[in-house]
Design a protein around this motif. Structure first.
Motif, mmCIF file in Angstrom:
data_model
loop_
_atom_site.group_PDB
_atom_site.id
_atom_site.type_symbol
_atom_site.label_atom_id
_atom_site.label_comp_id
_atom_site.label_asym_id
_atom_site.label_seq_id
_atom_site.Cartn_x
_atom_site.Cartn_y
_atom_site.Cartn_z
ATOM 1 N N LEU A 25 -10.029 -14.420 -11.728
ATOM 2 C CA LEU A 25 -9.468 -13.583 -12.478
ATOM 3 C C LEU A 25 -11.524 -14.467 -12.544
ATOM 4 O O LEU A 25 -12.820 -13.483 -13.176
ATOM 5 C CB LEU A 25 -10.087 -14.447 -14.309
ATOM 6 C CG LEU A 25 -8.467 -14.610 -14.063
ATOM 7 C CD1 LEU A 25 -8.048 -14.407 -15.537
ATOM 8 C CD2 LEU A 25 -8.409 -12.517 -14.546
ATOM 9 N N ASP A 116 -7.030 -19.862 -13.358
ATOM 10 C CA ASP A 116 -6.910 -18.474 -14.371
ATOM 11 C C ASP A 116 -5.647 -18.352 -15.264
ATOM 12 O O ASP A 116 -5.840 -18.043 -16.398
ATOM 13 C CB ASP A 116 -5.489 -17.043 -13.285
ATOM 14 C CG ASP A 116 -6.820 -16.713 -12.443
ATOM 15 O OD1 ASP A 116 -7.790 -16.875 -12.047
ATOM 16 O OD2 ASP A 116 -6.514 -16.100 -11.578
ATOM 17 N N ILE A 119 -7.930 -20.320 -17.959
ATOM 18 C CA ILE A 119 -8.755 -19.043 -18.394
ATOM 19 C C ILE A 119 -8.011 -18.428 -19.577
ATOM 20 O O ILE A 119 -8.480 -18.239 -20.730
ATOM 21 C CB ILE A 119 -9.381 -18.080 -17.725
ATOM 22 C CG1 ILE A 119 -10.600 -18.546 -16.544
ATOM 23 C CG2 ILE A 119 -9.847 -17.044 -18.489
ATOM 24 C CD1 ILE A 119 -11.228 -18.197 -15.834
ATOM 25 N N ILE A 120 -6.704 -17.869 -19.765
ATOM 26 C CA ILE A 120 -6.162 -17.515 -20.349
ATOM 27 C C ILE A 120 -5.560 -18.300 -21.410
ATOM 28 O O ILE A 120 -5.183 -17.690 -22.700
ATOM 29 C CB ILE A 120 -4.947 -17.059 -19.828
ATOM 30 C CG1 ILE A 120 -4.868 -15.110 -18.623
ATOM 31 C CG2 ILE A 120 -3.860 -15.983 -20.642
ATOM 32 C CD1 ILE A 120 -3.747 -15.908 -17.797
ATOM 33 N N MET A 123 -8.006 -18.761 -23.838
ATOM 34 C CA MET A 123 -8.526 -17.277 -24.589
ATOM 35 C C MET A 123 -7.473 -17.697 -25.980
ATOM 36 O O MET A 123 -7.360 -16.704 -26.916
ATOM 37 C CB MET A 123 -7.653 -15.904 -23.677
ATOM 38 C CG MET A 123 -7.637 -14.804 -24.881
ATOM 39 S SD MET A 123 -7.404 -13.697 -23.702
ATOM 40 C CE MET A 123 -5.656 -14.108 -23.568
ATOM 41 N N VAL A 159 -14.052 -13.155 -25.656
ATOM 42 C CA VAL A 159 -13.376 -13.324 -24.815
ATOM 43 C C VAL A 159 -11.925 -12.638 -25.152
ATOM 44 O O VAL A 159 -11.844 -12.722 -23.567
ATOM 45 C CB VAL A 159 -12.997 -15.268 -25.438
ATOM 46 C CG1 VAL A 159 -12.640 -15.484 -24.604
ATOM 47 C CG2 VAL A 159 -14.143 -15.580 -26.008
ATOM 48 N N TYR A 160 -11.480 -12.209 -26.096
ATOM 49 C CA TYR A 160 -10.542 -11.519 -25.551
ATOM 50 C C TYR A 160 -10.785 -10.527 -24.456
ATOM 51 O O TYR A 160 -9.880 -9.878 -23.546
ATOM 52 C CB TYR A 160 -9.608 -11.307 -26.820
ATOM 53 C CG TYR A 160 -8.506 -10.671 -26.620
ATOM 54 C CD1 TYR A 160 -6.723 -10.648 -26.252
ATOM 55 C CD2 TYR A 160 -8.588 -8.703 -27.273
ATOM 56 C CE1 TYR A 160 -6.024 -10.129 -26.284
ATOM 57 C CE2 TYR A 160 -7.424 -8.310 -26.692
ATOM 58 C CZ TYR A 160 -5.924 -8.901 -26.637
ATOM 59 O OH TYR A 160 -4.887 -7.228 -26.674
ATOM 60 N N THR A 162 -13.181 -9.942 -22.667
ATOM 61 C CA THR A 162 -13.520 -9.934 -21.612
ATOM 62 C C THR A 162 -12.462 -10.603 -20.460
ATOM 63 O O THR A 162 -12.651 -10.187 -20.144
ATOM 64 C CB THR A 162 -14.819 -11.242 -21.352
ATOM 65 O OG1 THR A 162 -16.025 -10.923 -22.190
ATOM 66 C CG2 THR A 162 -15.220 -11.622 -20.196
ATOM 67 N N VAL A 163 -11.654 -10.748 -21.293
ATOM 68 C CA VAL A 163 -10.074 -11.966 -20.593
ATOM 69 C C VAL A 163 -9.526 -10.676 -19.748
ATOM 70 O O VAL A 163 -9.537 -10.605 -18.689
ATOM 71 C CB VAL A 163 -9.742 -12.707 -20.586
ATOM 72 C CG1 VAL A 163 -8.307 -13.590 -19.650
ATOM 73 C CG2 VAL A 163 -10.850 -14.191 -20.832
ATOM 74 N N CYS A 166 -11.332 -8.690 -16.951
ATOM 75 C CA CYS A 166 -11.028 -8.984 -15.878
ATOM 76 C C CYS A 166 -9.831 -9.280 -15.605
ATOM 77 O O CYS A 166 -9.575 -9.119 -14.149
ATOM 78 C CB CYS A 166 -11.075 -10.722 -16.142
ATOM 79 S SG CYS A 166 -12.932 -10.810 -16.592
#
Length: 252
Positions: A25, A116, A119-120, A123, A159-160, A162-163, A166
């Protein structure tokens, strides 16, 4: 109950997958910048295209949320799969992205790296924290808390989006790899090999100079040691060790 247990078993099985995503990601922006921007500004359209591509453009295989949600198979998908997929990506965008991800993971045995997952998870935690702040601000009625909750909501939405962009780029790059769009992998030239004979106790070393097996003394050059008598005559001297050595009183 049986369906939920099946989903839990799949989640457990996913942790044992050995393959990795072609790009993480963190690297999706550099891997395919135009597509990442496209996924950011038109997420539902990208989700529709990726799901259809994940199904090899065979919409007869389509089920709502790829069969990972309780509503799967109960929405009349077989009658009009395109309409159902449009409804899914616009009304259940997060589930559509996650379902495509699970579909690719189960097909290619892909695990998600710890980076990853962090990051998730960040979020999701930010979304829940923003929801809690909004509820507290409504109960208390404080303007400061209300403004703080709005800022937190904006940050969580950013953030939601963007993630998700990605993640969808990651899915696209993985399917590019599946469909051979990166081209065949270049093959390296194999090293020159030598055949060993039966009378050789050890096979020859490939790619390196002929080395002696471990534990054997190194080969000696011709003419060494010299042909003359060794050690030379008169060594050590006759009066050795000298008289009075070691000194009196010396204890070993």
């Amino acid at each position: 109950m049986a369906a939920s247990q099946e989903h839990l078993d799949k989640m457990q099985l996913r942790q044992n997958y050995r393959n990795l995503w072609h790009t993480t990601l963190m690297n999706t922006m550099s891997a395919d910048t135009p597509y990442c921007c496209f996924a950011l500004f038109c997420g539902p359209c990208v989700s529709y295209l990726l799901r259809k591509r994940a199904l090899y453009n065979d919409m007869s295989r389509y089920t709502c949320c790829a069969g990972y949600m309780p509503c799967s198979g109960r929405c009349g998908e077989s009658k009009c799969p395109e309409l159902c997929l449009c409804t899914e990506v616009f009304l259940c965008f997060g589930n559509s992205v996650a379902s495509t991800r699970f579909l690719l993971q189960d097909e290619f045995n892909i695990q998600t790296t710890q980076c990853d997952n962090c990051i998730i998870g960040f979020m999701f935690c930010l979304q829940q924290l923003a929801c809690i702040f909004s509820i507290v601000a409504c109960i208390v009625g404080s303007e400061e808390l209300s403004e703080a909750s709005q800022l937190l909501n904006c940050l969580a939405d950013l953030v939601y989006c963007t993630v998700c962009a990605c993640m969808q780029t990651q899915h696209k790059v993985e399917m590019d790899k599946r469909d051979g769009k990166f081209g065949p992998q270049p093959m390296s030239v194999p090293p020159v090999q030598q055949m060993s004979r039966i009378d050789q106790p050890y096979p020859p070393n490939v790619g390196y100079g002929q080395q002696q097996p471990y534990g054997y003394p190194p080969p000696q050059a011709q003419g060494y040691p010299p042909a003359a008598a060794y050690p030379p005559q008169g060594y050590p001297p006759a009066a050795y060790p000298p008289q009075g050595y070691p000194a009196p009183g010396y204890q070993r």
